[in-house]
Design an enzyme around this catalytic site. Structure first.
Site, short mmCIF file in Angstrom:
data_model
loop_
_atom_site.label_atom_id
_atom_site.label_comp_id
_atom_site.label_asym_id
_atom_site.label_seq_id
_atom_site.Cartn_x
_atom_site.Cartn_y
_atom_site.Cartn_z
N ASP A 181 36.46 29.28 28.87
CA ASP A 181 37.74 29.20 28.63
C ASP A 181 38.36 30.42 27.90
OD1 ASP A 181 37.91 26.53 29.19
OD2 ASP A 181 37.33 25.84 26.98
N GLY A 224 40.50 24.29 29.65
CA GLY A 224 41.22 24.86 28.47
C GLY A 224 41.98 24.01 27.35
N GLU A 279 44.55 21.79 30.51
CA GLU A 279 44.15 20.43 30.11
C GLU A 279 44.68 20.23 28.60
OE1 GLU A 279 40.00 19.51 29.72
OE2 GLU A 279 39.29 21.55 29.55
N GLN A 315 34.83 24.08 38.04
CA GLN A 315 35.02 25.55 37.34
C GLN A 315 33.88 26.13 36.77
OE1 GLN A 315 39.29 25.29 35.29
NE2 GLN A 315 38.54 22.98 35.89
N SER A 544 37.23 52.63 46.67
CA SER A 544 36.41 53.57 46.08
C SER A 544 36.44 53.78 44.62
CB SER A 544 36.54 54.86 46.87
OG SER A 544 36.51 54.83 48.20
N VAL A 676 33.65 45.60 56.27
CA VAL A 676 33.72 44.06 55.36
C VAL A 676 34.32 44.31 53.81
CG1 VAL A 676 31.27 44.20 54.76
CG2 VAL A 676 32.65 41.94 55.36
N GLN A 678 36.40 46.28 52.59
CA GLN A 678 37.92 46.36 52.45
C GLN A 678 38.69 45.10 52.92
OE1 GLN A 678 39.01 49.93 55.09
NE2 GLN A 678 38.66 51.02 53.29
#
Length: 791
Positions: A181, A224, A279, A315, A544, A676, A678
């Site tokens: 949370d 939350g 919530e 979550q 980078s 992959v 990027q």
């Protein structure tokens, strides 16, 4: 001792060597690690446990783990076990906590705490690291304050001797906050929050697809109960139409306002609406605002096809994000060091994150401010509640309000601001463009987008862009504007002509090292071309993470998660194969950020980078280290290599060397990850970071344009009129290109000083190398209440 993630490297064997009077305490020390108090564990607690155990062992301490939280502390016996180096291997990729956690009623009683004290004294444990929320940490502080009294009770009952009580005369406590949370005041991010955001955004992206197809409105409830952080950042990262959070209930009449906003969005051509609800959301009178309530409102009043989804405990599950793994590891190191430095007079502290810095805060001050937030909400002091949450939360709320709840300015400024992408594409660029465009429109400016970088500026590929045109850009990867690496120096005259032709008064350049160098080229050309005397801001965006002036670049977090996930899968591929070492090549040019941080997140045995030169002797040491490792219960190795770390020790060379020297002990596999790294959709961090940088850049340009308005036109030629906007330690700051030029290695396209290099020893210590930690910078205890002042 349970260690939280630390930002700086302190102590270790170097600490013991320099502090002889502490050495006896340290080597007689038994460090006790356990997660406690949480019925539901947060993600990446395991990274913190692993760091505490390994750094504790590194310092010469005995480390114990307590299973099942406070209950294990009370019950003792086989719930408190000594940890070994191998016992915390292969934990980083696991969610939850492998040592268990539970609520404990026994610890709430004096008798329970007395039993817990007895169990610690019998094992000689006088240092405790607690991972949990404010309730768990408050309990730990109470335990510490009662310690002397509990010892007296135990001596009087004959359960411990007076000598044992003397040897355990005080208890040191360090806290580490584990909560998805992010509801603990004093830290910008708690362990587990970023991973939870990953789960939420994955669901939001999936729902967005179906919502667009069917022209639906979706209402999503996220966790939350008392804190709206997850809901707020989700709203920013997904471009939601509305968010309900406990800290700032909607004004009276919000029902009509919400319906008007949704209708306006549909009139602009949007095919979907997204509403995020915490919530614990309520109205101004404390009445709960639920998904069903909003669904019924939208359905009956607008007739929209509406669906509600409650994400629930999804979550809390899944694999921890790279950010959380690194956070847990850093906090774990810092917590151990805090315990080693603690004295009987030192108050219990919590190790937390402020910006990019590790800080130590008095535990009970943080708990008090957290309670103050709840009190402020209960009293209806909502603005104060937002401020008490901290600068990060307040910044998120202000950015959300700016982009979602303010109507475009009726009075136009007659200012034209150009936005372009430069360099290689990366995830999060589009989020920054969207934020900049919308913030500019809200300020009354005319926003222009420039396609294909500086080439597009030179060739006139420039067009106006509207509010609606960037609506769904936040979650899209790559660069929708198009981007090229070409620098402007060979096209300066054409660029100056188009700046004048399109009447561009300010420029936002979003990109990597090419954007930084290109910005300097434009500044240099001001001497000859007056049209280029306009304010310029460079927003770092590159996988980078090599742009001077910022600790982080947009896109680096997404790339880091891609590498970490790939390394997890690669290691898993050897689950049924004994004794295998993987050699992985990462991108980054000459910058070793990705290799180093992926090494921390993936539990690598070595990470070769340009910034830390290495030779054949170092390679030999690494091979011998892996040979020894294969004699233990851990039969897998991971070695990362930055693509340009050394022109001679190539990935193929290192693979062949390891294969030859490890013959008969382990075999090798190699993998070049390539582009992959990027691609993909932006991570929650990159979406949020890009959104905040884009908005802040436009607000800065707006103020700068007022300063530079002279005699009816814009004229900016001072050094501070061309800046990089980046994160430095604890804040977002603007630094002039001229100033940053002095701190740049242009040959290798990296800054001369890089903060993350100080984390390299942590990587090696956690891999069981005998190295020293840098203790030149000490993390001192800060007062959160004095720092905030009276609100």
């Amino acid at each position: 001792q349970h260690i939280t993630v630390g930002c700086k490297m302190l102590g270790g064997r170097a600490y013991i060597e320099r502090h002889n009077q502490v050495a006896a305490i340290v080597y007689g020390l038994r460090v006790h690690a356990y997660s406690m108090g949480w019925k539901f564990p947060s993600l990446s607690m395991n990274a913190a446990v692993r760091a505490v155990v390994r750094v504790g062992i590194y310092t010469g301490a005995k480390v114990y783990v307590v299973y099942e939280g406070y209950q294990g502390l009370v019950d003792g016996r086989d719930h408190i076990c000594q940890a070994t180096w191998e016992s915390v291997s292969m934990m980083l990729q696991l969610g939850g906590t492998v040592i268990g956690t539970a609520r404990c009623q026994d610890f709430r009683t004096k008798e329970g705490r007395t039993n817990a004290a007895c169990n610690l004294v019998k094992l000689g444990i006088t240092n405790l690291c607690v991972i949990g929320g404010d309730g768990s940490l408050t309990g730990a502080n109470q335990f510490r304050s009662e310690w002397s009294e509990l010892l007296q009770i135990l001596v009087k009952a004959g359960k411990i001797t007076a000598e044992e009580a003397k040897q355990s005369s005080h208890l040191n406590i360090v806290g580490m906050v584990g909560s998805i949370d992010n509801d603990f005041c004093g830290t910008d991010m708690t362990i587990g929050t970023d991973s939870a955001l990953h789960r939420i955004i994955e669901v939001v992206d999936a729902i967005t697809t179906t919502a667009q197809s069917h022209q639906r409105a979706f209402i999503l409830e996220v966790m939350g109960r008392h804190c709206g952080y997850l809901a707020l950042v989700t709203a920013l990262a997904s471009g939601a139409d509305w968010v309900f959070i406990p800290e700032m209930p909607p004004d009276d009449g919000w029902e009509d306002h919400l319906c008007r906003r949704l209708t306006d969005q549909r009139s602009l051509g949007y095919r979907l609406n997204v509403i995020i609800v915490a919530e614990g959301a309520t109205d101004r009178f404390g009445k709960p605002i639920t998904c069903d309530m909003i669904k019924n409102l939208v359905t009956k009043k607008l007739g929209f096809d509406t669906r509600a989804t409650i994400l629930g405990h999804v979550q809390r599950g899944g694999t921890p994000s790279a950010f959380d793994r690194i956070l847990g590891s850093r906090m774990g190191v810092e917590a151990v060091m805090a315990l080693l430095e603690a004295t009987p007079e030192t108050p219990a502290c919590v190790v937390s994150l402020s910006g990019n810095q590790a800080v130590r805060l008095p535990l009970m001050e943080c708990v008090q401010v957290t309670k103050d937030v709840t009190k402020a909400m209960a009293d209806g002091r909502f603005e104060e509640a937002v401020k008490l949450r901290g600068k990060s939360f307040e910044s998120n709320w202000n950015t959300y309000k700016l982009l979602a709840h303010v109507n475009p300015a009726e009075v136009k400024s007659n200012i034209n601001i150009g936005i372009m992408n430069v360099g290689a594409p990366c995830a999060g660029m589009n989020a920054a463009v969207r934020s900049a465009v919308r913030t500019g429109i809200l300020q009354g400016h005319h926003m222009l987008v420039i396609h294909d970088g500086f080439e597009g500026l030179a060739h006139g590929h420039i067009e106006p862009i509207s509010w609606a045109a960037v609506g769904n850009w936040t979650g899209e990867g790559g660069s929708n504007l198009g981007t090229k690496r070409t620098l402007p120096r060979s096209m300066i005259e054409d660029i100056s002509l188009n700046v004048a032709k399109f009447n561009i008064h300010a420029l936002v350049v979003i990109g990597g090292f090419e954007a930084f160098v290109g910005g300097m080229d434009l500044v240099t050309a001001r001497e000859k071309y007056e049209e280029l005397c306009i304010p310029i801001v460079v927003i770092p965006a590159t996988v980078s993470n090599n742009v001077p002036g910022s600790d982080f670049s947009i896109g680096a977090d997404t790339a880091l998660n891609t590498i970490t996930t790939t390394c997890d899968r690669i290691k898993q591929s050897a689950a049924g194969t004994k004794r295998r070492v993987f050699i992985i090549e990462t991108m980054g040019g000459y910058c070793g950020y990705l290799a180093t941080m992926a090494g921390l997140a993936g539990g690598a045995d070595a990470a070769y980078i340009y910034e830390e030169p290495f030779g054949i002797h170092d390679l030999e040491v690494n091979v011998e280290h892996l040979v020894e490792k294969m004699k233990t219960t851990v039969k897998r190795g991971l070695v990362l290599r930055n693509e340009k770390c050394n022109p001679n020790y190539t990935t193929d060379f290192i693979f062949n060397l390891y294969s030859e020297e490890g013959k008969g002990v382990f075999d090798c596999r190699k993998n070049v990850l390539g582009h992959v790294q990027q691609g993909g959709t932006p991570s929650p961090f990159d979406r949020n970071f890009g959104t905040k940088l884009g908005s802040k850049a436009i607000l800065w340009l707006t103020d700068k344009l007022k300063e530079c308005y002279r005699h009816g036109r814009i004229f900016a030629n001072t050094p501070d009129s061309a800046c990089v906007l980046g994160m430095r330690k604890k804040a977002l700051v603007f630094q002039s290109l001229a100033e940053l030029k002095l701190n740049s290695d242009f040959e290798h396209r990296i800054p001369k000083s890089q903060w993350w290099l100080k984390l390299r020893p942590i990587l090696k210590i956690l891999a069981k190398y005998k190295v020293s930690l840098d203790i030149s910078e000490k993390t001192i205890m800060e007062s959160i209440i004095k720092k905030r002042g009276v609100i």
